[in-house]
Design an enzyme around this catalytic site. Structure first.
Site, PDB file in Angstrom:
ATOM      1  CD  GLU A  31       1.705  -9.919   3.101  1.00 18.84           C
ATOM      2  OE1 GLU A  31       0.518  -9.470   2.714  1.00 18.84           O
ATOM      3  OE2 GLU A  31       2.583  -9.153   2.435  1.00 18.84           O
ATOM      4  CE1 TYR A  71      -2.498  -3.332   6.551  1.00 24.09           C
ATOM      5  CE2 TYR A  71      -2.748  -4.963   8.110  1.00 24.09           C
ATOM      6  CZ  TYR A  71      -2.633  -4.839   6.891  1.00 24.09           C
ATOM      7  OH  TYR A  71      -2.964  -5.616   5.960  1.00 24.09           O
ATOM      8  CD  GLU A  96       0.292 -10.334  -1.720  1.00 19.91           C
ATOM      9  OE1 GLU A  96      -0.128  -9.310  -2.139  1.00 19.91           O
ATOM     10  OE2 GLU A  96      -0.145 -10.780  -0.509  1.00 19.91           O
ATOM     11  CD  GLU A 119      -1.712  -2.321   1.385  1.00 19.55           C
ATOM     12  OE1 GLU A 119      -1.812  -3.221   0.758  1.00 19.55           O
ATOM     13  OE2 GLU A 119      -1.421  -2.621   2.698  1.00 19.55           O
TER      14      GLU A 119
END
Ligand SMILES: *[C@@H]1O[C@H](CO)[C@@H](O)[C@H](O)[C@H]1NC(C)=O
Ligand SMILES: *[C@@H]1O[C@H](CO)[C@@H](O)[C@H](O)[C@H]1NC(C)=O
Ligand SMILES: *[C@@H]1O[C@H](CO)[C@@H](O)[C@H](O)[C@H]1NC(C)=O
Ligand SMILES: *[C@@H]1O[C@H](CO)[C@@H](O)[C@H](O)[C@H]1NC(C)=O
Length: 360
Positions: free
Chosen positions: A259, A326, A179, A120
């Site tokens: 993750e 988060y 990813e 992000e």
């Protein structure tokens, strides 16, 4: 013939691990191997680019005190090469100082140098100047893209090499791309190129790995022979199903959730995302008990200073807000939360493979 190569190799491995720091994958015993002993990590993500240097030590000590033995760290390319060919590794961008603090704190490092990191973060860590080539195809074997990647990796990876555990530092494993299976291109030539570059600069012995979302499509496009395949998933997923998928791609070796989501990010206009502390700590405990290696994403989120916040794009453009709190165990301000205490309680109860019980 009775003389097999294997006992010979085994003897060499034992000798090697007795003489030098050593970190590898034990495919026979389904675990990592650190200095000749089975090893399990419990790690948390922290991004130095989202925390002022002044607070790095404070956050790392708090992570260590929670019972973690490792941290997982992204290196954002555009943070270090904002203008092409001009590199900055000082002040808040001093990666080696950060690695040194982690080492002094007693934390191992799982490094994720991209070149694409997502996170992000602005353009997933790719520098905006790449777009000066109008036809460039990012994250592919496009020659303009690879040329820029090569120049960057030739600067970054030699800095990393002395910090590898096998060279006397604290970096135990290094992730290639991020990813990649979620990206449309599915370009194996690109991944092969990265594998060659990482091997060239870091050597043959370091454990390289990939991380992908927990679907067959993502695992198929994101994994490559010679890069250990790991998965990521959150507390709502079925653990045994998720690890079964990793097993299809890595029939032997350690189970790894790269993750495990302790919370989630916020886009502009959304409600603040929260993930229940009890659920997170319970699922964490289940994974650790089965011997899995877990990285909590995030452990300390921090702040998107300046314009470093990224955006997601599915049906519309979703900009990420300035806070990267988060709902992580350490708040944006670095304060321990209920979630941190719940996680610490779970870690205290779990006997990690190959390590003394944590006393905190
Ligand atoms: C295999 O791993 C287990 C822990 O999972 C450990 O107790 C055992 O000693 C290991 N065996 C070998 C041969 O390393
Ligand atoms: C490098 O980055 C640091 C930290 O953001 C900053 O203080 C410094 O001014 C930068 N150096 C240059 C030459 O831009
Ligand atoms: C990391 O810390 C260990 C233990 O304190 C120390 O022996 C080692 O020299 C440090 N490594 C580096 C690269 O600073
Ligand atoms: C996970 O899925 C398996 C079937 O694949 C099922 O047997 C098991 O009960 C599920 N676990 C949970 C906690 O739902």
């Amino acid at each position: 013939l009775l003389i097999s190569k294997e006992p010979h190799f085994k003897r060499f491995e034992i000798l090697r691990s007795a003489l030098y720091p050593y970190f590898s994958i034990d495919y026979k015993n389904n675990s990592f191997l650190k200095d000749g002993k089975p090893f399990q990590y419990i790690s948390g993500s922290i991004h130095y680019s989202r925390i002022p240097r002044y607070y790095w030590k404070d956050r790392l000590v708090k992570m260590y005190m929670t019972g973690l033995n490792a941290i997982q760290v992204y290196v954002p390319w555009n943070f270090h090469e904002a203008a092409q060919g001009v590199y900055n590794f000082t002040g808040d961008r001093d990666l080696e100082y950060f690695l040194n603090l982690a080492n002094q704190t007693g934390l191992l490092v799982i490094l994720r140098p991209g070149p694409y990191i997502c996170a992000e973060w602005e353009m997933g860590g790719l520098p905006a100047w790449l777009l000066q080539k109008p036809n460039i195809i990012l994250r592919s074997a496009d020659t303009d893209y690879l040329e820029a990647v090569n120049s960057w990796l030739a600067v970054l990876l030699p800095k990393i090499k002395p910090w590898l555990y096998i060279n006397g530092g604290n970096i135990i494993t290094v992730q290639v791309e991020n990813e990649y299976g979620s990206y449309y291109a599915c370009d194996y030539n690109y991944m092969r190129h990265l594998r060659t570059m990482f091997r060239f600069f870091l050597g043959e012995d370091v454990v390289l790995f990939t991380t992908d979302g927990n679907t067959d499509k993502e695992m198929t496009c994101g994994t490559l022979d010679g890069l250990y395949a790991t998965v990521d998933f959150g507390a709502d997923n079925n653990i045994s199903d998720a690890f079964k998928r990793q097993r299809r791609f890595e029939p032997r070796g350690p189970l790894v959730n790269s993750e495990f989501y302790t919370g989630w990010l916020d886009h502009w206009g959304d409600q603040h995302a929260v993930v229940d502390a009890q659920k997170v700590s319970r699922v964490l405990g289940e994974m650790l008990t089965m011997g899995a290696n877990v990285n909590m994403y995030m452990f300390e989120g921090g702040t998107n200073f300046g314009y470093w916040n990224g955006a997601d794009h599915d049906t519309r453009f979703h900009s990420v807000v300035t806070s990267y709190d988060y709902d992580a165990p350490l708040s944006e301000a670095g304060d321990p939360t209920e979630k941190l205490l719940a996680i610490r309680d779970v870690i205290k109860q779990v006997q990690l493979i190959g390590q003394p019980k944590v006393v905190s």
